[in-house]
Write a protein that holds these residues in place. Structure first.
Motif, PDB file in Angstrom:
ATOM      1  N   GLY A  83     -58.315 -10.175-131.987  1.00  0.00           N
ATOM      2  CA  GLY A  83     -58.424 -10.962-133.209  1.00  0.00           C
ATOM      3  C   GLY A  83     -57.791 -10.253-134.386  1.00  0.00           C
ATOM      4  O   GLY A  83     -57.608  -9.035-134.390  1.00  0.00           O
ATOM      5  N   LYS A  84     -57.441 -11.021-135.381  1.00  0.00           N
ATOM      6  CA  LYS A  84     -56.895 -10.489-136.641  1.00  0.00           C
ATOM      7  C   LYS A  84     -57.357 -11.431-137.743  1.00  0.00           C
ATOM      8  O   LYS A  84     -56.588 -12.182-138.325  1.00  0.00           O
ATOM      9  CB  LYS A  84     -55.370 -10.416-136.565  1.00  0.00           C
ATOM     10  N   THR A  85     -58.656 -11.382-138.021  1.00  0.00           N
ATOM     11  CA  THR A  85     -59.320 -12.408-138.830  1.00  0.00           C
ATOM     12  C   THR A  85     -58.782 -12.476-140.261  1.00  0.00           C
ATOM     13  O   THR A  85     -58.828 -11.486-141.002  1.00  0.00           O
ATOM     14  CB  THR A  85     -60.827 -12.147-138.871  1.00  0.00           C
ATOM     15  N   PRO A  86     -58.284 -13.657-140.677  1.00  0.00           N
ATOM     16  CA  PRO A  86     -57.893 -13.848-142.068  1.00  0.00           C
ATOM     17  C   PRO A  86     -59.103 -14.244-142.913  1.00  0.00           C
ATOM     18  O   PRO A  86     -59.954 -15.025-142.486  1.00  0.00           O
ATOM     19  CB  PRO A  86     -56.893 -14.998-141.979  1.00  0.00           C
ATOM     20  N   VAL A  87     -59.175 -13.698-144.116  1.00  0.00           N
ATOM     21  CA  VAL A  87     -60.220 -14.049-145.076  1.00  0.00           C
ATOM     22  C   VAL A  87     -59.522 -14.567-146.327  1.00  0.00           C
ATOM     23  O   VAL A  87     -58.811 -13.813-147.007  1.00  0.00           O
ATOM     24  CB  VAL A  87     -61.109 -12.844-145.416  1.00  0.00           C
TER      25      VAL A  87
END
Length: 506
Positions: free
Chosen positions: A259-263
């Motif tokens: 994962g490479k979670t965007p916020v």
């Protein structure tokens, strides 16, 4: 008083309700990541050991004791397992903290919720109902769901118990059985839970544990022809490799991968709260989570203030031995993982030319020199073409990028091969729902992060995997559905005598 060190505990495999030796004497060291000291040694399961474990679970699956157990009796047993787990929580907090280096307070807050995963699935076992389907003609059509069989499960080092329990609870509640291969870095709580559950009355063979390396023990488990389902939480490449192995035998699969979670931080949200959530999302578990809030995408009007405050926040986080309740950030799990994070610091500085505003080094405290620590690290002025924007670091490492319009923010968020989770910070309710619908991922948090529930489905899209854990979605994936068609007409039938008069073939 003697200063002599005790020999480390040596753990065998756990098969058929008891600890058993592996076929070969080869042992793997389990290291305390906070001190670098030898914590224990584990067996390296061979192909033959894995075969023994799978066959034990298959025999348990078909046994009268387990297969013949009524849903209500099984649910009572699963609830009893939850109670036993809960009674040993303090032991589990301590053991998992020593094993994977997560701070004691974090570990306590996470593991204390896990017994409820068993209770929730016990409830589903009682509540499940098969269908009666209206069909044309004088027929009764109904479905029967039958447990699929043996589930192989490879679990990672970052959340050993939580991730294992997300699979184990529906496996046992549905009437399936399992063989678990925990990470070679963090096997101790899994081995202990298997022992506790058998002592509590779980039939032998229902929950077997094989330890060893992924390319050997993990491979042997994934490709075993008697597996009905393969579950893996790990890196995307591991998912591709083991998924292909399991797919060769047409096993069902649930893969929760990278994962490479965007916020997305909009300018109507309180900056201080946005920073607090950013630190929480990025640095919990030393950033070693697939849902790490590693890409902070911030509106240009609050960008500079956000960067400054997040850098200040990162510098205040207390780093140290995770067994100390005052410590807020422990080590990463291994020297290899420490070097991986530090290499991404180099990439951020030298290749990407991003701006390092906090961390990026090993702590200077000499008391921490033998552990695998990395300072909380923040890079600013990161663009989508940079490697640190695109690639999963898996450590206390976060990048901050700037956007000007909602459409630009969404495009940046979706510009990733991964699609596990995303998060939104805004006070505009309409915008929150609109943006959530456009993020290409399996989980979205609005004005929060890291939250899950036994009833809420969990999983990703794209390179973040397939299938779902938790919820009815996960429970239902442990059954085959059988359609039963009953003719309710006693009139004589002979197709070949009365072919011209037949009105339907199917």
């Amino acid at each position: 008083m003697s200063n002599a060190k005790h020999a480390p505990t040596v753990h065998g495999l756990f098969i058929d309700g008891r600890e058993v030796p592996a076929e070969t004497p080869e042992l793997l060291d389990v290291i305390n990541p906070a001190t670098g000291e030898l914590l224990a040694q584990i067996s390296q399961a061979s192909d033959a050991d894995v075969d023994r474990a799978v066959r034990s679970s298959h025999a348990a699956f078909e046994s009268a004791e387990w297969a013949g157990m009524s849903n209500r009796t099984r649910a009572k047993l699963i609830n009893k397992l939850a109670d036993v787990f809960e009674a040993h929580l303090d032991e589990m907090y301590q053991l998992e903290t020593a094993n994977n280096g997560r701070s004691l307070n974090e570990t306590r807050a996470q593991i204390s919720r896990l017994p409820d995963f068993f209770r929730y699935n016990a409830g589903l076992a009682i509540a499940r109902r098969d269908s009666v389907i209206p069909v044309d003609g004088n027929y009764l059509n109904y479905t029967l769901r039958t447990p699929i069989g043996v589930v192989g499960n490879s679990t990672p080092f970052n959340h050993p118990l939580m991730i294992m329990v997300k699979s184990l609870a529906p496996v046992l509640a549905s009437g399936c059985t399992t063989v678990v291969k925990p990470s070679e870095y963090t096997p101790l709580t899994t081995l202990r839970l298997a022992q506790l559950f058998v002592e509590a009355g779980l039939p032998p063979g229902c929950f077997n544990v094989v330890t060893g390396l992924g390319p050997t023990t993990g491979k042997a488990l994934a490709q075993h022809p008697m597996l009905a389902k393969w579950v893996l939480t790990g890196g995307t490449e591991a998912g591709r490799i083991t998924g292909a192995l399991a797919g060769n035998n047409f096993a069902h699969q649930t893969l929760e991968l990278g994962g490479k979670t965007p916020v997305l931080v909009f300018d109507d949200f309180d900056v201080e709260q946005a920073v607090n959530y950013a630190a929480f999302g990025a640095f919990i578990g030393a950033g070693q989570t697939c849902i790490c809030g590693s890409r902070q995408i911030v509106h240009e009007r609050v960008y500079d203030e956000f960067v400054e405050r997040l850098a200040d926040k990162a510098r205040t986080i207390r780093i140290g031995n995770p067994s100390d309740p005052s410590v807020q950030l422990g080590p990463v799990v291994s020297a290899r993982q420490q070097q991986r994070v530090l290499n991404y610091v180099r990439i951020g500085l030298e290749e990407d030319k991003a701006r390092l505003v906090a961390g990026g080094k090993v702590p200077a405290d000499p008391a921490l020199k033998n552990g695998f620590f990395v300072e909380p690290t923040v890079f600013a002025d990161v663009t989508p073409r940079m490697r640190i924007f695109q690639e999963e670091v898996f450590g206390p490492f976060v990048s901050v990028s700037k956007f000007s319009t909602e459409a630009e923010a969404i495009a940046m968020a979706n510009d990733s091969p991964f699609g596990l989770a995303g998060a939104i910070r805004t006070k505009d309710v309409t915008r929150a729902h609109r943006v959530a619908a456009r993020l290409r991922c399996g989980i979205v948090w609005i004005n929060d992060h890291h939250r899950l529930d036994p009833a809420s489905p969990w999983g990703g899209v794209k390179d973040s995997g397939i299938g779902r854990e938790c919820g009815t979605e996960s429970f239902d994936q442990h059954f085959e559905t059988k359609s039963v068609m009953v003719r309710l007409d006693d009139a004589p039938f002979d197709w070949y005598k009365d072919t011209a008069k037949q009105s339907r073939l199917n």
